[in-house]
Design a protein around this motif. Structure first.
Motif: not given
Length: 498
Positions: A93-104, A149-166
């Motif tokens: 993937p080119i991004y991960f959209a990070k979102t709050s889960g419940t049990t996960s 949300g913030s457009p600042e993105l982190d990286e997870v295994s080299g994949i840019k990661t952040g909130r979908l709106s960011g």
């Protein structure tokens, strides 16, 4: 009329004509997407494990691929997070959209080079549909605000990661970028209240024409502006003419938002999620949202009443009916396969296919067998408010109270009023009457004296905001469930009230 407004009209007409092709042949559009997904999926570990090479039909697919939620797909997605290629979709993937889960806990939803256009073009096409239907386009010449949300993105295994709106913020078309507010620097502020003050400082003297965001957070923006200026929003932003929203049902917020604005304005409802952009309102006089059947997503619909059965029906688009609650299941070019997103929808039309979001499959009250759902509590509140015109609601949620003594159990409604009813007891009675009319099982429990009529607890106007702040989830795309089958949220809100 500026150049953007002028050029948008022929572009909107072109897009309208192009959309007619798949709208007139919806089953064919879905079949083409299904075939493409299966072909691409054969190149992946998931496709190998589920024998995609043998899948020819939807029936084959339902036999090979079970319905899963995030937890069910997590063994594959964890491999994607570790940087493994070709797990659920070819490549990475080119991004991960990070979102709050419940049990996960935190969820990481992949967005691929193939799926990013679904997120971006959906919002664009919603605005173009509005331009084509209404002929109104001058809003494109003014300033456009997207509360996100913030457009600042982190990286997870080299994949840019952040909130979908960011993430989406990085893909705003160049022709709109100059019109967009707030600034990138302000959008990066994490603290919501600090960010809101900065947004107001940047926008209060601008010619705002379009405002977009989740209704309760837009309401906070409006309240702070009014507190600072003493004016209605129409007097601060006289050219504000279009409100774009999604994420929650607008109706409980409509009266207060419009009162804050001081005039009626057009609005467009969107149905976006980290898993995909599914639908948008394409006609002002119809609340149904056009389901996007040509945008890289293959849909299945499980009748909500069957969702927890061992083998529920999984219906393609050609087999759905109006007026029935369906759990929405998607397979997409993001690498999601028969993925239950948790939302329920109801079709308002099948020519073309239009939906409303009716609730969450896991958000219900059935402590006594009543199975009250989100759509019912929202409609009950809306109907009661129509009879008590003075009432304005900021936010609400509903929870069961299970008595441990001889006294009866009941549903507790926790409501933050902007303007409370003049007679709270009468309003509570009307609310209970409306819910009984909407849910026969709830009515039977009242008639049978198993439940007593609902109890309404009035909360301060800022109670839900303080609750979300305590959770570290104030602002952005976060929202409080309308109802739950336990008292976790209710007890936390009651502590906030003290």
């Amino acid at each position: 009329m500026g150049i953007k407004a002028a050029l948008s009209k022929p572009f909107a007409a072109y897009m309208h004509q192009r959309n007619q092709a798949w709208m007139q042949q919806p089953a064919l559009a879905q079949q083409k997407i299904f075939n493409n997904l299966i072909q691409k999926g054969q190149q992946t570990k998931f496709g190998h494990d589920h024998f995609f090479k043998n899948i020819r039909t939807h029936a084959d697919f339902t036999q090979a691929v079970p319905v899963r939620d995030y937890e069910g797909l997590a063994p594959y997605l964890e491999k994607v997070k570790k940087g493994e290629p070709d797990v659920v979709w070819p490549g990475k993937p080119i991004y991960f959209a990070k979102t709050s889960g419940t049990t996960s806990g935190t969820k990481y939803i992949p967005i691929t080079a193939d799926s990013i256009s679904n997120h971006i073009n959906g919002a664009r096409d919603a605005l173009l549909a509005y331009v084509h239907q209404t002929g109104k386009s001058t809003f494109l010449d003014g300033k456009l605000i997207f509360l996100s949300g913030s457009p600042e993105l982190d990286e997870v295994s080299g994949i840019k990661t952040g909130r979908l709106s960011g993430i989406a913020n990085h893909h705003v078309p160049a022709y709109l970028r100059r019109n967009q507010l707030p600034s990138y620097q302000t959008n990066c502020i994490e603290d919501w209240e600090e960010k809101l003050d900065a947004i107001i400082a940047e926008t209060i003297n601008q010619r705002m024409t379009l405002i977009s965001g989740i209704p309760p957070w837009v309401q906070m923006y409006f309240d702070k502006i009014t507190a600072r200026t003493g004016k209605k929003i129409k007097d601060v932003f006289p050219d504000f003419s279009l409100f774009v929203y999604g994420g929650v049902n607008f109706e409980p917020y409509r009266a207060k938002l419009m009162e804050s604005i001081g005039k009626s304005i057009d609005s467009i409802e969107l149905f976006p999620a980290s898993e995909g952009f599914f639908a948008y309102q394409n006609e002002q006089d119809d609340p149904g949202m056009l389901l996007l059947l040509n945008s890289g997503i293959f849909y299945e619909f499980i009748p909500a009443a069957e969702y927890y059965n061992e083998n529920p029906r999984r219906l393609p688009i050609s087999e759905v009916e109006t007026g029935i609650n369906y759990a929405l299941v998607v397979s997409s070019n993001a690498g999601l396969w028969s993925y239950s997103i948790g939302d329920t929808v109801k079709f308002t039309s099948i020519n073309p296919y239009k939906v409303i979001v009716s609730g969450r499959i896991k958000h219900f009250i059935s402590a006594f067998g009543e199975h009250v759902i989100g759509e019912e509590v929202e409609k009950a509140l809306r109907n009661a408010m129509q009879k008590f015109k003075e009432v304005e609601v900021v936010e609400f949620t509903v929870a069961p109270y299970v008595s441990q003594t001889a006294s009866k159990s009941y549903h507790e409604w926790l409501v933050a009023f902007a303007k409370p009813p003049q007679d709270l007891a009468a309003f509570s009675q009307e609310l209970d009457k409306q819910l009984r009319a909407l849910n026969v099982y709830y009515d039977d429990l009242i008639v049978g004296n198993i439940l007593t009529p609902l109890q309404l607890t009035a909360l301060p106007p800022d109670a839900f905001q303080r609750y979300m702040k305590d959770l570290g989830k104030l602002g952005g795309q976060n929202k409080v469930p309308r109802l739950s089958n336990d008292r976790t949220i209710a007890e936390a809100l009651l502590r906030v009230k003290i």
